[in-house]
Write an enzyme that holds these catalytic residues in place. Structure first.
Site, PDB file in Angstrom:
ATOM      1  N   SER A 198      53.550  54.863  64.185  1.00  0.00           N
ATOM      2  CA  SER A 198      53.532  56.243  64.664  1.00  0.00           C
ATOM      3  C   SER A 198      52.343  56.494  65.596  1.00  0.00           C
ATOM      4  CB  SER A 198      53.533  57.177  63.457  1.00  0.00           C
ATOM      5  OG  SER A 198      54.078  58.405  63.817  1.00  0.00           O
ATOM      6  N   ASP A 213      58.628  60.910  67.568  1.00  0.00           N
ATOM      7  CA  ASP A 213      59.040  61.949  66.614  1.00  0.00           C
ATOM      8  C   ASP A 213      58.130  63.163  66.690  1.00  0.00           C
ATOM      9  OD1 ASP A 213      56.841  60.836  65.353  1.00  0.00           O
ATOM     10  OD2 ASP A 213      57.835  60.431  63.452  1.00  0.00           O
TER      11      ASP A 213
END
Length: 460
Positions: free
Chosen positions: A104, A253
């Site tokens: 991430s 995301d």
């Protein structure tokens, strides 16, 4: 070196001794545990994988594929992809689960296995615990030679994901096209560079400029989409007279925007703006984690809905969204969850909805931002010394602030009239995060400083 085993997956730095970093042995062990856990749930032998643009991505992918194949599991590899794309592909492929190879927003020396169930959602805490137990015992049973799994590459999902966004009922392509937006993207040398430009084109945005568009995993700046890391984007938006800037993190995301003057729209306000738009079209409830801005609550109440806070962590937000039948939700870090598309943070649907909102509003992005209540969140963290007992520290703080409303669902949240402070330990690093919010920036900083002072005193 670091290796962090949490319910949100297995995350670590590449290299070093097994058990101290995300070594090849650790990748194999935790992938084998995941595959074994899946086999206990279902006879379905299919798993979808995809990865972000990290330097270690190819190596980790090869280990994951071979391990799953060795368990007799068939792998569908989306290649360079995004977290939300893999989540969507799990259900579209009727797979038993999915693994996303991404750390991430962590720096480039990190990688991780993010683990999904058959709904394309992050596995629950209970499932995560069961899986860690299997890994601990190394209780694996590999397939014999006639039952090895297959490996297929499928690169059709980029287009499938874009089509889902473009055809989503609340995404208004003609309105976006009519506004003739000029957009600059910061793709931070990862897969946003592959996904966001074609999405914008499909949404009718003709003028797109990409910064850090080479997918080489050598992130040109700290990849967390925070103001201090987005100076190049700010400057470029300003210099090129663009209407707005878009930043995503390496696995796409999280989403944040830059205003036409180069100022930050504020990652906390990505969800606020998108929720305002969705709620204006569909009445309903919202959820965000309790570290997120109160502005979402204000907007929700304005539209006649109910707002519910959840514990931090996407899996907790999703559970609360299902419980309260929320029509939109997410996290204040720029994570947008649109439940009738899928229960996962998705920057691509976020872009479609945000640009529709901006187009309908007939405002500039700066004017849109100014239409929302101003809150300031002071985000801080304290590194923990080895062996510090966080529980005791939190207990002492609870005693000190016992006269204020306290919420202990996730760490400790203390409310002061209109202001709040939230303390929690991180799932991914040895730190305590301290977030404080107020309508006054200095007040927010002062609340945080005061609590940090308390923590330091109670640590020694």
């Amino acid at each position: 070196m670091a290796l962090i085993k949490s319910i949100s997956g297995i995350r670590g730095t590449i290299g070093g001794k097994p058990g101290e970093g995300l070594s090849p042995l650790d990748v194999v062990k935790f992938t084998a545990a995941y595959g074994t856990w899946l086999s206990q749930q279902t006879d379905n032998r299919k798993v979808v994988i995809g990865r972000d643009g990290r330097i270690s991505g190819e190596m980790v992918k090869n280990l994951v594929v071979s391990t799953l194949n060795g368990l007799g599991i068939d792998v569908v590899d989306l290649g360079l992809s995004t977290t939300p794309t893999v989540e969507l592909a799990v259900t579209m492929e009727n797979a038993a689960g999915g693994i996303i190879l991404t750390a991430s927003h962590n720096p480039r020396e990190w990688n991780a296995l993010k683990l999904l169930n058959s709904k394309g959602e992050f596995i629950s805490g209970e499932d995560g615990a069961a899986l860690l137990d299997i890994a601990e015992r190394e209780d694996f049973n590999f397939a014999d030679v006639n039952k090895l799994g297959t490996y297929t590459v499928d690169d059709s999902y980029l287009q499938k994901h874009i089509d889902l966004v473009v055809n989503y009922p609340l995404v208004d392509v003609p309105a976006i096209k009519a506004r003739n937006f000029k957009v600059v993207i910061d793709a931070v040398n990862s897969t946003g560079a592959l996904f966001v430009p074609p999405l914008l084109k499909a949404l009718g945005v003709e003028e797109v400029e990409v910064l850090f568009g080479e997918v080489n995993g050598k992130f040109s700046h700290n990849p967390e989409p925070l103001a201090e890391n987005l100076t190049a984007l700010s400057n470029e938006v300003n210099k090129s007279n663009a209407d707005l800037g878009i930043a995503v993190d390496p696995d796409v995301d999280r989403l944040c925007f830059v205003c036409e003057d180069g100022s930050m729209f504020g990652e906390e306000y990505t969800l606020v703006a998108v929720a305002d738009y969705v709620l204006s079209k569909r009445k309903g409830n919202t959820v965000s984690n309790m570290s997120s801005t109160q502005a979402l609550k204000d907007v929700t109440l304005k539209h006649g809905g109910q707002y519910t806070p959840s514990a931090v962590g996407e899996v907790n937000v999703v559970k609360k969204m299902k419980d309260t039948n929320a029509v939109i939700g997410g996290e204040g870090n720029g994570g947008i969850i649109v439940p009738d598309l899928h229960y996962g943070r998705d920057a691509l649907i976020g872009i479609g909805l945000f640009l529709s909102h901006l187009a309908h509003s007939k405002k500039s992005i700066k004017a849109l931002r100014n239409s929302y209540p101003d809150y300031f969140i002071s985000k801080n963290k304290i590194e923990l010394d080895k062996g510090v007992d966080v529980k005791t520290i939190f207990e002492k703080i609870k005693v000190k602030y016992k006269n204020q409303p306290l919420n202990t669902e996730d760490g400790l949240k203390i409310e002061f009239d209109k202001d709040w402070v939230h303390l929690r330990t991180s799932n991914t690093e040895p730190i305590i995060r301290i977030y404080a919010e107020s309508q006054n920036e200095t007040t927010a900083d002062n609340i945080a400083k005061r609590i940090m002072q308390d923590i330091k005193e109670f640590m020694h």
